[in-house]
Scaffold this motif. Structure first.
Motif, short mmCIF file in Angstrom:
data_model
loop_
_atom_site.label_atom_id
_atom_site.label_comp_id
_atom_site.label_asym_id
_atom_site.label_seq_id
_atom_site.Cartn_x
_atom_site.Cartn_y
_atom_site.Cartn_z
N SER A 94 0.84 -1.21 0.00
CA SER A 94 0.00 0.00 0.00
C SER A 94 0.86 1.25 0.00
O SER A 94 0.59 2.23 -0.72
N LYS A 95 1.94 1.20 0.81
CA LYS A 95 2.83 2.36 0.87
C LYS A 95 3.58 2.57 -0.43
O LYS A 95 3.78 3.70 -0.89
N ILE A 96 4.04 1.46 -1.04
CA ILE A 96 4.74 1.57 -2.32
C ILE A 96 3.81 2.12 -3.39
O ILE A 96 4.19 2.97 -4.21
N ASN A 97 2.58 1.62 -3.39
CA ASN A 97 1.58 2.10 -4.34
C ASN A 97 1.39 3.60 -4.18
O ASN A 97 1.38 4.37 -5.15
N MET A 98 1.27 4.03 -2.94
CA MET A 98 1.06 5.45 -2.67
C MET A 98 2.28 6.27 -3.09
O MET A 98 2.16 7.36 -3.67
N ALA A 99 3.49 5.72 -2.82
CA ALA A 99 4.70 6.45 -3.18
C ALA A 99 4.81 6.65 -4.68
O ALA A 99 5.21 7.73 -5.16
N ILE A 100 4.46 5.62 -5.45
CA ILE A 100 4.54 5.74 -6.91
C ILE A 100 3.55 6.79 -7.41
O ILE A 100 3.85 7.57 -8.31
N ARG A 101 2.38 6.80 -6.80
CA ARG A 101 1.38 7.80 -7.20
C ARG A 101 1.92 9.22 -6.92
O ARG A 101 1.75 10.14 -7.71
N LEU A 102 2.56 9.39 -5.76
CA LEU A 102 3.09 10.70 -5.42
C LEU A 102 4.21 11.12 -6.35
O LEU A 102 4.43 12.31 -6.60
N MET A 103 4.94 10.13 -6.87
CA MET A 103 6.05 10.46 -7.75
C MET A 103 5.58 11.01 -9.09
O MET A 103 6.36 11.60 -9.85
N ARG B 296 16.17 8.35 -8.32
CA ARG B 296 16.71 7.51 -7.25
C ARG B 296 15.59 6.81 -6.48
O ARG B 296 15.71 5.63 -6.14
N TYR B 297 14.50 7.57 -6.25
CA TYR B 297 13.37 6.95 -5.56
C TYR B 297 12.81 5.78 -6.35
O TYR B 297 12.45 4.73 -5.80
N LEU B 298 12.77 5.95 -7.67
CA LEU B 298 12.26 4.86 -8.51
C LEU B 298 13.17 3.64 -8.47
O LEU B 298 12.72 2.51 -8.51
N GLU B 299 14.48 3.84 -8.41
CA GLU B 299 15.41 2.73 -8.33
C GLU B 299 15.19 1.93 -7.03
O GLU B 299 15.16 0.70 -7.03
#
Length: 235
Positions: free
Chosen positions: A169-178, A189-192
């Motif tokens: 859930s957190k990873i999903n949210m992080a990708i959306r924020l990116m 770097r965050y994507l890596e």
């Protein structure tokens, strides 16, 4: 040496049977009446019993009935001795659980063959029973092991789902924020880092089909967008 209990009220017949059994390599126990015979049977648990039918106080049928009702003596092979060859007597004895009959007078060889035959059949039954019991115990052990494995698998799966649910859930949210990164953020770097985490998470998810239920259609679409999900994963 096999113990043979002989229950016979006629002393000459009893002595003759004892002599035959001794010469045949057996260890005879003697009882001159049914009451004593029952006591000896319960105390010594002989390998086989040879018993006269017509006896005072307690006849052979009563002896057999008593011994068959007592668990320790219930399975002991039992041969009746009778001076009569009446079919009613034979049927009554067999119905009570007798294993064989010898009609008096009998020859030495007849007695030894009857005793040896019944002992051999009893040993075969014991062997079969032991084998089946071992198989049953082994099957029960295997079932318990399988149940333990199943319980362990269920517990591990439950823990794994709990451990993966929140990070996904957190990873999903992080990708959306990116998609709309803060000013000055190092998105590459965050994507890596996220992709490394996704690779580990998804490798496990693809191996455990039950965990695919965690992936909502929205998650699947998002993960495929970044090439982080096997194309065969269900939508």
């Amino acid at each position: 040496m096999k113990k043979i209990l002989v229950i016979e009220d006629e002393k000459p017949v009893l002595s003759n049977i004892v002599e035959i059994l001794t010469s045949g390599g057996f260890f005879p126990l003697c009882a001159e009446n049914g009451i004593t015979g029952i006591e000896l049977a319960k105390e010594n648990l002989p390998d086989l019993i040879v018993c006269d039918i017509m006896m005072p106080h307690l006849d052979g049928y009563e002896v057999l009935t008593e011994l068959r009702s007592n668990p320790p003596t219930a399975a002991i092979p039992f041969i009746f001795l009778t001076a009569k060859a009446d079919k009613t007597d034979l049927r009554q004895g067999m119905n009570l659980g007798a294993d064989d009959y010898l009609t008096k007078p009998f020859r030495r060889q007849e007695l030894l063959e009857a005793v040896s035959s019944r002992l051999a059949k009893h040993e075969t039954l014991i062997h079969q029973y032991t084998t089946e019991r071992q198989r049953a115990q082994l099957a029960e052990q295997k079932m318990q092991e399988l149940q333990h494995l199943s319980d362990t698998h269920a517990e591990l799966l439950k823990k794994l789902i709990a451990d993966l649910c929140d990070p996904l859930s957190k990873i999903n949210m992080a990708i959306r924020l990116m998609k709309d990164p803060p000013a000055g953020a190092r998105v590459e770097r965050y994507l890596e880092i996220l992709q490394e985490e996704f690779d580990r998470e998804i490798a496990l998810l693809n191996q455990v089909s039950e965990l695919q239920s965690l992936l909502t259609p929205d998650n699947v679409k998002l993960l495929r967008q970044f090439n982080l999900l096997n194309s065969k994963t269900k939508s």
